[in-house]
Structures are given as C-alpha cells and as structure tokens.
Design an enzyme around this catalytic site. Sequence first.
Site, PDB file in Angstrom:
ATOM      1  CD  GLU A   1      -9.627 -56.419  39.116  1.00  0.00           C
ATOM      2  OE1 GLU A   1      -8.522 -56.682  38.648  1.00  0.00           O
ATOM      3  OE2 GLU A   1      -9.772 -56.033  40.290  1.00  0.00           O
TER       4      GLU A   1
ATOM      5  CG  HIS B   1     -11.334 -50.064  15.990  1.00  0.00           C
ATOM      6  ND1 HIS B   1     -11.233 -51.269  15.325  1.00  0.00           N
ATOM      7  CD2 HIS B   1     -12.188 -49.304  15.246  1.00  0.00           C
ATOM      8  CE1 HIS B   1     -11.953 -51.225  14.214  1.00  0.00           C
ATOM      9  NE2 HIS B   1     -12.570 -50.043  14.154  1.00  0.00           N
TER      10      HIS B   1
ATOM     11  CB  SER C   1      -2.980 -52.682  47.277  1.00  0.00           C
ATOM     12  OG  SER C   1      -1.684 -53.219  47.432  1.00  0.00           O
TER      13      SER C   1
ATOM     14  CE  LYS D   1      -3.588 -50.505  42.288  1.00  0.00           C
ATOM     15  NZ  LYS D   1      -2.814 -51.703  42.065  1.00  0.00           N
TER      16      LYS D   1
END
Length: 480
Positions: free
Chosen positions: A306, A172, A293, A299
């Site tokens: 992704e 979970h 970024s 970043k």
Amino acid sequence: MTDESSKKWPGSSGMGSSAIWGGRFSGGPSEIMEEINASIGFDKELYAQDIAGSKAHCAMLARQGIITKEDAEAILQGLGTILKEMESGKFAFKRELEDIHMNVESRLVELVGEAGARLHTARSRNDQVATDLKMWTRQALDGLDQGLRGLQEVLIEKAEAHAGDVMPGFTHLQTAQPVTLGHHLLAYVEMFGRDRGRAADCGRRLNECPLGAAALAGTSFDIDRDMTAAALGFDRPCANSLDAVSDRDFAMEFLSLGAVLAVHLSRLAEEIVLWSSDQFGFIRLSDAYSTGSSIMPQKRNPDAAELIRAKTGRVIGGLNALLIALKGLPLAYGKDMQEDKEPVFDANQTLALSIAAMTGMMRDAEFAPGPMRAAAAKGRACATDLADWLVKTLAMPFRQAHHAVGRIVKLAEEKDVDLEDLSLKDMQTAEPAITKDVFNVLGVDNSVNSRVSFGGTAPENVRQAAAQARKRFLDPARKR
Ligand code: ARG
C-alpha cells in the site's frame, strides 16, 4: 576568528553573513531572507560531488598555470581535510553560508588561507551546482539500475518456479483468458527493463560537464574544459555555456523516468493488495512483509504494498514541482533552480526504498497455485478457445464463431456450469457442427498450453522467456 589567514580573506566565516559575495553589501540579510535563500539544509547531500568538482577544477587551474602548484597543493590538501570532516560528521555546516559550495569554500579559506580564496577563479556556483547535481544524479541512476536488476532477478526466479501455474488473466478486472503466473510476473520484468533503459538513456544524455561555463558566459581564463570533464567522468564538456548552467533536463528526466517507474511499482503493489485479500487468496505475504491490526487479530495487512502504491504520488508530485518551477525561466541561471534538488533527492530515496521493499516482499511471498487455478476456471475463461476451435476446425468466420460461443456461454450460465461441463448435445443445440474434439481445447491447461505464439503464455514459452530475460537483464556484462 583566531586564525590570521582567515581574517584577511573574505569567505572565511566571522565576516558577517554572506561574506563570500558581500563585498558591496553593508547589512546582512534578514533572518527570513536567510531562511528562504539557504539550500545547505538539503544540498549538503552534494558534498562529495562538490569536493570532487573542486579538486578537478583546482588541478586544471594549476596545469594551465592559472594558479601555482603550491597553491594547488594547499587547496587539494584542504579539500581532503574537508571531505574527512564531512564524512565523519564533524563539519559545522552554516546556514549563513547558504549552500554547500560556499560552506566548502569558506572552510577551505579557513584552513589554507589565500590559496583557498583562489579556487573560485574561472568558475561560478552556477556551473558548480549543475556539475554537482549531474554527478549525483548519475550515481543515483546507477543505484536505481542495480535495485531494479535485483527486483527483476527475484521476479524471474518466481516466474521460473511458476511457469506452469495457471491463473486468471484479466481485462477490466473481469476474467478474460487463463494465463500462467510466470507469464504475469515476466510482464513486470519487461516493465522494469524499460525503466532501466530509460535510466541508461538519461545517464548517457546527462553526461556532459557544465564546469567551466562559469556564471553563464564562459571565462577569459585559459581553462581546459576537456580536462575537468574527463576527470569527473563526463564524456565531454557542455557545448554552450548558457545551456550548461540553465539545463535541468537531466533532473526532469530523472523525475519523469522515476514517475514511470513508480507507476510500475504501484501497479504491482496493487496486484499484491488484491491478491493477498481473502477474496483472491492468490498470495501469502511473509510475516516480515506484513503487519497486524491493533484491533482485529485475524488481519495480515499488505502495508508495504500500500505504501509503495501511495508513494507514487510523491514522485509524480516532484516531477510536477520541477516542471512548473522551470517552465517560465529565461536563460540562464535563476534561483528558482535551487528548487530542483529536493524533489530529485526525495524521489531517489522513495524509489530506492520502494524497490527494496518490493524485492523483499516478492522474494518472501508464497503464491497459492490451487486458488489461482480454481479462479482461472471460473468465468468461462475458455470461451475464446472454443471460438478459435470453431474457426480452425469448421472454417467458420471468427465473428460468426463469436456469436455461436455466446449462445453456448449463455447455456452454461443457465445451467450454472463451466463450458467443459456442458454435454456435446447441449453444445450442438447452439452450434450443430460441433464435435467431441472440442473438449480437447477446453479447460485451463489446454488453453494455456495452446498459446505458443511468440510472447504468449504457454508454460514452455514462459520457460524460454525467463531464460531469455536472464540473458537480457541479468548478464553482468550487460551494457546499460
Ligand atoms: N545554491 C544554489 C543552487 O542550488 C547554487 C547556485 C547559486 N548561484 C547563484 N548565483 N546564487 O542553485
């Protein structure tokens, strides 16, 4: 047309649209008809298989005395020329010739005249296209297998390096029990191993040759289907001509095993996204596999992970598209089947790229054992160890032990400490029979070291499992 021979033989270009099948047609197709009908824009991908299939068919026709040796020689030579033209990018693909089969045949007639026009004896584009796509898929399966093997190798290396590094195991996404990073990585080695198994199954099952089924019913010519099947690396010819031209199981299987594989890649990608966040801090991706970024200088984004995660949708979408295209088709061939190729090609390209990106990303990645261990110690991850101790040492029924530990966890929460930081006295308020020996099982190292059951997370198990995985998956002699 300047070439004499090509004027005489339908199929050569210059005879108007669709000259190959145009005997009974007076007008050519509309522009839109041509556009919706043509597959050459994508099925040129099959050129090598198409030419190999034609060569095998030609040799068989000659050996059976259906065409002459001389014609066969001319055809084989012409096909050789076409192959070179296609490989070197010099071939002029024509949309009005619809597909790869007619582009090849038309050029063949241009090159060798009448002999070329005999090649299509005892075959059809229906058995041709099924044969081509099966051969293409077979090769794609090999490519995926190799790619996955490389990914497994990297994961096994990392598992060996981190066999004893403790991290939180989750259920979970809540801290459940401590595990080792090596164990976690080897879970993916198993998953990719099953993907390779599915690819091998698909390759075995598809390996029956449709060529010679002709349009759907077989042929009256005395062909030798065993000969063409063997020449093209198939185990045997397809037993039923109707099935041979209408079967796209192999494409559905390719896409479905591809979809499962994509889901596996996506799950690993998702872990990388989580682990590389500041909140987890378990992994640092290399510069080569992260991006910055345009506005936030701090970043480091896990874009490759992704994208792997997102590309899963294309593969699952391709599987859906093909299942739906086929579901209402009566036997035998229907033009709907032309829609089989793009999803298969796209899935293969997507998967090959995703595997390559995942392999590079994992190879370069640096794991952070410190933060992982610290995270593993949080969340009272050793509560099960404590319950097991009560069962083993005090012969307490597990359910009762579970309750007792629940009381101890509550106490630890109130005091905001880990279980092993509670005093013996504290513990005894919850369960009077507890002794100081309990501290031997608390703590993340004690916990993972104790999990020596087969398939468990103990570092020594992980080392053995990694060695086994090397044998099972990386042995070059491994049977697919
Ligand atoms: N381009 C077609 C396909 O991909 C080849 C088979 C065409 N057969 C036919 N009878 N029109 O399916």
